[in-house]
Enzyme design. Structure first.
Site, short mmCIF file in Angstrom:
data_model
loop_
_atom_site.label_atom_id
_atom_site.label_comp_id
_atom_site.label_asym_id
_atom_site.label_seq_id
_atom_site.Cartn_x
_atom_site.Cartn_y
_atom_site.Cartn_z
N LEU A 69 0.82 -1.22 0.00
CA LEU A 69 0.00 0.00 0.00
C LEU A 69 0.86 1.27 0.00
O LEU A 69 0.34 2.37 -0.15
CB LEU A 69 -0.96 0.00 1.20
N ASN A 100 7.33 -3.16 3.58
CA ASN A 100 8.47 -2.45 2.97
C ASN A 100 8.10 -1.02 2.59
O ASN A 100 8.16 -0.61 1.44
CB ASN A 100 9.02 -3.22 1.76
N ASP A 311 0.08 -9.58 -4.95
CA ASP A 311 1.35 -8.85 -4.87
C ASP A 311 1.22 -7.48 -5.54
O ASP A 311 2.12 -7.03 -6.25
CB ASP A 311 2.51 -9.66 -5.49
ZN LIG Z 1 8.14 -10.34 -2.86
ZN LIG Z 2 5.38 -8.29 -2.54
#
Ligand SMILES: [Zn+2]
Ligand SMILES: [Zn+2]
Lengths: 443, 340
Positions: A69, A100, A311
């Site tokens: 996000l 991340n 993903d």
């Molecule tokens: Zn990944």
């Molecule tokens: Zn990812």
């Protein structure tokens, strides 16, 4: 409308595999929860009646257990608000977001910020995934207990693997104390090097540095071995290589607590698409070969793959409009996944609708240990309504996501989302579906 | 049509410059002068007939280079930008001479110049150039597919002058011109390409071109520097240099890019030379009239012994001379012949 109001979804096909339901039924919702599911339920006065449009299918809400996000830190790519808007438009009632960000979600403060933004947006539920290691640097465990208390449901260093095997072992042991799975982005970094595309014929001809399938397979094997050693659950993110699937199958056969997910692009596209160097075909793991796609379809059919996750990796168009080897990895997926699944899996005859619901709702809820995945009495009324025959044309320019980086722009697909409800409240209506406006509870 | 000073020659089906007509089957040139594709990004963009058209046009262009006034007005009024993101003396000079001989207006931009603003993206640079309406951009770049990106963003025709490990089409064309000049044909020849195959754009372009023209291609190098699945490229791969040299008509040596090796691909230059270096002794297995080619710049004593580089079989300097003619032909066919 307040959540305490009774709402009845009348006359749809209900697919609820956990309760063995697949047929015509009504769904009664009260106080944001499912109270009854059955054919021809009586209507008490004061109940809002939503006529489910002909041909539509009522399912437990879909959960995308792997999205990015981008907030905090990369709000030019996506925010929690735009991400959840994309989620509900794509039929997802909940998403689990990877840590991340900048700063990394390795402290309660970041987790709480994400949850606060999600509450403000008031659309899909957001389940933060905390970092395995501090700063995702792969050196020391993050405050996993603190992250759990703040609302994280799992830990992952996604974007990169937990490269150090000893640390991965400890992470598995430690996170299991809090009933949190470790989700690993499986990639041997020394073998992957500075690769940008699946190592094979096409990358070779195009002069693109290769990411060998073995780089994925080695870490999947390692993680399964470590899960066996520790007895802790491990979840394999975005599986793409057929050898990785073979490893998961063998791990499951041995009773190891391994689960896995596959993305729509990895069971749809191959590395042949690289010709032309379109950076919307650049993701990690990369698009692999036709035999790998076949293997993923096989795993979806036979149950060895547990979940479908997107993903969803938004990037600003400037970031993708560069040389292939300089472009960031990743594509968006929230607003295309369900149509691809209906077209390429259900209509193509690979899986029945009930299996698709397991892949998108039942199993993600189980892996993450979150509510949802079924329409049992007392369950949150998170509901995805499908229009399986809807003719959909993917139009990236119309995405709710801030980003447009999809390889599926312009695709014509059969099947889409009619409406999305979270906690008994309609959060998305697809006006292209005849009759779907009945879901608008303000009416 | 290729207007020259005496106005007698044109590209397709024209009488060729001295010694140019191949002794093999005469090519059928039904394609009207010009190329189908907007850009030259890969040899794969060209049909076999188009490759032959370029080579025949280049034969005619060579004649221009023998005149006292080495200039024809073919590209007068056309603007060609040489946009070089990687240092390259030879390729850049070759394009520049070709452009000048065709009377084009040329602009040279190198990534080291202030004109390519530091930090500006390739997309922005190309769009800025586009605003000045160049007809052709000759692009050398360190990333594979950079030309594809540039081509999507502008109307100017892009000539790929080397993109990362991907391709270097005009190098393969000048190599083919050199082979034809010496052998009269490409079809049926055994061409062995030896060296760092994996990282070589020259290899990739040459494999496509040589296969399109019917040569038998053998690729040789350490197992660490092979492409995956060479047979799928129509190439016989071997790690035995003797096998590669055996009965070869043409031996093409590829540069060992020292900076890429990092000790991962072979242990030392000394061992590389012992196993794969082209020496006079090794050459004895080849056909008596074998020719030795190298795209340059050479690492003497690594992929090629000086005695071979400077010896009678070497056509390395002819390759350089042919580079100008081939680039003139490509520029002409892309910019000139397609003009309405
Ligand atoms: Zn990944
Ligand atoms: Zn990812």
């Amino acid at each position: 409308m307040s959540n305490s109001d009774r709402t009845m979804l009348k006359g749809g096909r209900v697919v609820d595999p956990v309760n063995g339901v697949d047929g015509s039924a009504d769904v009664l919702i009260d106080g944001g929860r499912v109270t009854r599911v059955g054919p021809n339920l009586g209507i008490e006065p004061g109940t809002i009646v939503i006529e489910v449009p002909r041909g539509c299918v009522v399912c437990p809400g879909f959960i995308d257990m792997h999205v990015h996000l981008r907030e905090p830190g990369h709000e030019h790519k996506e925010t929690v608000a735009t991400g959840v808007a994309a989620a509900v438009a794509g039929g997802f009632t909940a998403v689990a977001c990877m840590p991340n960000t900048d700063p990394v979600n390795d402290t309660a403060g970041v987790t709480k910020l994400i949850l606060a933004r999600a509450a403000q947006a008031g659309l899909a539920r957001v389940y933060p995934i905390g970092a395995v290691t501090k700063g995702q640097a792969g050196e020391q465990l993050a405050q996993i207990g603190e992250l759990r208390a703040a609302g994280c449901v799992a830990v992952s260093d996604d974007g990169r693997p937990v490269a150090n095997a000893s640390l991965m072992r400890r992470a598995l042991e430690y996170a299991a104390m809090f009933d949190m799975p470790v989700i690993d982005h499986c990639e041997d970094v020394s073998l992957a090097g500075d690769g940008v595309a699946h190592e094979g014929h096409h990358a070779a001809v195009l002069g693109l540095r290769g990411l060998p399938a073995a780089a994925e397979e080695i870490i999947v094997e390692r993680d399964i071995t470590l899960s066996g050693l520790t007895g802790s659950p491990v979840h394999i993110a975005h599986m793409s290589a057929r050898g990785a699937l073979a490893a998961v199958r063998s791990g499951k056969d041995r009773g190891i607590r391994v689960s896995c997910e596959v993305t729509p692009h990895h069971f749809t596209l191959t590395d042949e698409r690289l010709v032309g160097y379109d950076t919307n075909y650049k993701m990690n793991p990369p698009l692999r070969e036709a035999v790998d796609v076949e293997a993923m379809l096989d795993g979806l059919r036979d149950g060895s793959i547990d979940c479908i996750a997107t993903d969803h990796a938004p990037h600003h168009y400037d970031e993708k409009l560069v040389e292939f080897d300089r472009a960031p990895f990743g594509i968006v997926g929230l607003e295309t996944a369900v149509s691809i699944c209906l077209d390429r899996l259900v209509h193509a005859g690979h899986v029945p609708l009930s299996r698709l619901v397991e892949l998108l709702a039942v199993n993600p809820a189980r892996v993450l240990g979150v509510p949802g995945g079924d329409l049992s009495a007392g369950a949150p009324a998170d509901i995805t309504v499908l229009a399986p025959e809807l003719a959909v044309r993917v139009e990236a320019a119309a995405f709710r996501s801030l980003a447009r980086n999809t390889p599926f722009d312009g695709w014509s697909l059969r099947g889409g989302v009619a409406a999305t409800m979270v906690g008994g409240r309609t959060v998305y209506v697809n006006t292209a579906v005849p009759g779907a406006t009945s879901f608008d509870q303000r009416a | 049509m290729l207007p020259t000073a005496d106005g007698t020659r044109h590209a397709a089906g024209m009488p060729l410059a001295e010694g140019g007509r191949s002794s093999g089957a005469p090519p059928v040139l039904e394609t009207p002068a010009g190329l189908r594709a907007k850009d030259l990004l890969s040899i794969g963009d060209l049909s076999a007939n188009e490759i032959l058209l370029i080579l025949e046009t280049a034969e005619a262009m060579k004649e221009v280079g023998t005149r006292t006034i080495k200039k024809v007005p073919t590209l007068r009024g056309k603007t060609v930008v040489n946009l070089f993101y990687e240092p390259s003396t030879r390729t850049r000079a070759s394009f520049e001479i070709a452009e000048k001989r065709l009377s084009a207006d040329t602009l040279n931009l190198a990534a080291t110049d202030s004109s390519v603003v530091k930090g500006e993206t390739l997309a922005d640079t190309v769009r800025n150039l586009e605003a000045m309406a160049p007809d052709i951009i000759v692009l050398r770049h360190g990333s594979a597919g950079a030309g594809h990106l540039a081509a999507r963003l502008c109307r100017a025709r892009i000539i790929n002058a080397g993109d990362g490990m991907h391709e270097h089409p005009t190098q393969a064309l000048l190599d083919a011109l050199t082979i034809r000049q010496r052998k009269g044909r490409v079809e049926g020849l055994k061409v062995s390409i030896i060296g760092d195959l994996l990282h070589s754009r020259v290899l990739r372009s040459n494999v496509l071109l040589l296969r399109a023209l019917g040569a038998e291609v053998c690729a040789c190098g350490p197992a660490t520097l092979m492409l995956p699945d060479m047979p799928r490229l129509g190439v016989r791969a071997t790690t035995s240099i003797d096998e590669a040299v055996e009965d070869a008509d043409v031996i093409m040596l590829l540069r060992i890019q020292l900076e890429r090796m990092r000790g991962y691909f072979f242990p030392s230059l000394r061992e590389y030379f012992q196993l794969f270096g082209m020496t006079v002794a090794r050459l004895r297995r080849a056909k008596p009239d074998v020719i030795i080619m190298h795209p340059g710049p050479m690492n003497r004593g690594v992929e090629i012994a000086s005695e071979v580089a400077d010896g009678p079989y070497s056509v390395i300097l002819e390759q350089v001379a042919n580079g100008v003619a081939v680039r003139m032909a490509v520029l002409y066919l892309l910019a000139g012949a397609r003009q309405e």
